[in-house]
Enzyme design. Structure first.
Site, PDB file in Angstrom:
ATOM      1  N   ASP A 120      55.367  26.437 -51.694  1.00 15.98           N
ATOM      2  CA  ASP A 120      55.967  25.603 -52.805  1.00 15.98           C
ATOM      3  C   ASP A 120      56.574  24.561 -51.941  1.00 15.98           C
ATOM      4  O   ASP A 120      57.697  24.531 -51.623  1.00 15.98           O
ATOM      5  CB  ASP A 120      56.770  26.387 -53.688  1.00 15.98           C
ATOM      6  N   TYR A 175      63.458  28.520 -56.024  1.00 16.87           N
ATOM      7  CA  TYR A 175      63.257  28.165 -57.334  1.00 16.87           C
ATOM      8  C   TYR A 175      61.983  27.708 -57.322  1.00 16.87           C
ATOM      9  O   TYR A 175      61.556  26.666 -56.435  1.00 16.87           O
ATOM     10  CB  TYR A 175      64.400  27.298 -57.536  1.00 16.87           C
ATOM     11  N   LYS A 196      56.651  15.392 -57.579  1.00 18.16           N
ATOM     12  CA  LYS A 196      57.369  14.413 -57.167  1.00 18.16           C
ATOM     13  C   LYS A 196      56.860  13.238 -56.245  1.00 18.16           C
ATOM     14  O   LYS A 196      56.631  12.164 -57.007  1.00 18.16           O
ATOM     15  CB  LYS A 196      58.863  14.922 -56.928  1.00 18.16           C
TER      16      LYS A 196
HETATM   17  N1  HOZ Z   1      67.598  21.652 -60.026  1.00 19.30           N
HETATM   18  C1  HOZ Z   1      66.615  20.421 -60.056  1.00 19.30           C
HETATM   19  C2  HOZ Z   1      66.246  20.206 -58.589  1.00 19.30           C
HETATM   20  N2  HOZ Z   1      66.083  21.256 -57.616  1.00 19.30           N
HETATM   21  C3  HOZ Z   1      67.308  19.325 -60.351  1.00 19.30           C
HETATM   22  C4  HOZ Z   1      66.363  18.302 -61.425  1.00 19.30           C
HETATM   23  C5  HOZ Z   1      67.027  17.615 -62.168  1.00 19.30           C
HETATM   24  O1  HOZ Z   1      68.139  17.487 -62.662  1.00 19.30           O
HETATM   25  O2  HOZ Z   1      66.589  16.233 -62.245  1.00 19.30           O
END
Ligand code: HOZ
Length: 432
Positions: free
Chosen positions: A240, A145, A268
């Site tokens: 990534d 992802y 982040k």
């Molecule tokens: N799918 C996101 C982490 N891989 C979640 C992000 C979120 O809901 O804050």
């Protein structure tokens, strides 16, 4: 037993004004059942919900809270920055300082551009790779992802798998046609794709350690094989490291595995939890970015002074305290070994993948090395396990297809509490 009537009420109310009641799909708990908990605060290893429940937690804002929540060094840096205004839309000294620190810490990055999220970072990195190579196509891996940019929502991991819509409506066929996919850890499949699309592939992008189909490690030779292939074919290799950057080692997964990509995306963590992303890499590639070069990319909030202050405090700390990584690895190993022992005692042999301070438990007895094997996990059992842990005050990622993150706030005593909850939750989940 945790009860959460206020969260339930808030979730009902949220349905009227927010799609699905949440601002990011995984948070809605659809993959695990039950109602999401609405949080009000977090400190160290704990999050607190609207009902006053306390949770020992292992998502840590999906990675960045390496030092636990509300770390004093980060809070202080933000407090100092606030009186000087929240945003300028003009350059600052801090942006240079954090760029210099990132260049110092991450082996492959010679120049870096700040953006506001991991999604922005990956979209921009691929655009630059296309501009640099003059080619259109890219290869990504099934179950990886890279945020929600159109061209990445093909065989995407994380929430896209969780919801069962890996190929989102709204992504045009034209965009999808330029994204080719291969199974993670399958170097031969990548070679075949490259051969069939000779001189058309601009970039190969991957999470060097995949964290969005649950945690999946690169097999020996996979990352180096991609490196060699990209060098031979003039393809830009993009790691990534939105989740792994500064978390698995000061220089991320590329430092841990000793493989150097051409470009890296970050997120982040470089905002210490504030909304930040970045992309960087070799000078000759990054000099294609406007205004140095012709590939356009911009943003008013990019390099935001508050986010830069938080990120700088976090990165400086990690730079000065490499022992953080050894300590995190030791804590996580204790948790993983304890879980394996718990399972043995219960006659179970489920798979746990682990590296550094990241881990995932898969409810399958098969090794999990790619998206296909990740999908053999019993997700209904995972949902029962998740809720049994939640009832015992442990907050895990509300989806099988996410990684868990350990912070330095997890003490030996908390490891024992976690393992007790794990043993009881496994039993309860199996019985139902
Ligand atoms: N799918 C996101 C982490 N891989 C979640 C992000 C979120 O809901 O804050």
């Amino acid at each position: 037993m945790k009860i959460a009537p206020i969260s339930e009420e808030l979730f009902q109310r949220a349905q009227h004004s927010i799609p699905g009641g949440v601002n990011s799909p995984v948070r809605a708990f659809r993959a695990v059942g039950g109602n999401p908990r609405f949080m009000v605060s977090a400190k160290g290893p704990y999050m607190y919900d609207e009902d006053g429940n306390r949770y020992m937690e292992f998502i840590n804002s999906w990675g960045p809270m390496i030092l636990g929540h509300a770390a004093e060094i980060v809070q202080e840096a933000v407090q100092q920055a606030i009186p000087n205004s929240l945003s300028f839309g003009a350059p600052t000294r801090k942006e240079i300082e954090i760029a210099e620190l990132i260049v110092d810490m991450v082996p492959s990055i010679e120049k870096v551009r700040m953006v506001n999220s991991g999604t922005e970072a990956t979209m921009s990195a691929v655009r630059v790779a296309r501009g640099y190579t003059g080619r259109n196509k890219m290869i990504k891996f099934e179950g990886c992802y890279h945020g929600h940019g159109d061209s990445f929502l093909i065989a995407a991991g994380s929430g896209a798998i969780t919801l069962g819509v890996p190929d989102s409506p709204g992504v045009t066929q034209g965009v999808a046609a330029d994204t080719l996919t291969a199974p993670f850890n399958d170097l031969e499949a990548v070679k075949t794709l490259v051969e069939a699309n000779k001189d058309q592939i601009a970039a190969i992008i991957l999470e060097p350690v995949a964290g969005n189909m649950g945690l999946v490690l690169p097999e020996a030779g996979f990352l180096q094989g991609l490196r060699d292939l990209c060098t031979k074919e003039g393809i830009v290799l993009i790691f990534d490291e939105v989740m792994t950057g500064f978390r698995l080692a000061p220089g991320g997964a590329q430092q841990l595995f000793g493989v150097t990509p051409d470009m890296t995306t970050l997120g982040k963590i470089i905002g210490g939890g504030m909304p930040v992303g970045a992309y960087g890499g070799k000078k000759e590639i990054m000099n294609f970015v406007a205004p140095a070069g012709p590939v356009y990319q911009a943003g008013t909030l990019s390099g935001n002074p508050i986010a830069m202050s938080a990120g700088m405090a976090m990165l400086q700390y990690l730079h000065a305290h490499p022992e953080v990584y050894t300590n995190l690895e030791q804590t996580t190993s204790k948790m993983v070994n304890g879980m394996k022992q718990n399972m043995q005692e219960l006659g179970m042999n489920f798979t746990i993948n682990h590296v550094g301070s990241m881990f995932s438990i898969f409810f399958t007895e098969q090794p999990v090395t790619d998206f296909e094997s990740a999908k053999t996990s019993d997700t209904a059992l995972f949902g029962r396990y998740f809720n049994a842990m939640l009832q015992r005050g442990v907050y895990l990622a509300p989806s099988q297809y996410e990684s868990l993150f350990v912070s330095t706030a997890i003490t030996d005593e908390l490891v024992q509490e976690y393992l007790k909850a794990n043993s009881e939750a496994l039993k309860e989940a199996l019985l139902r």
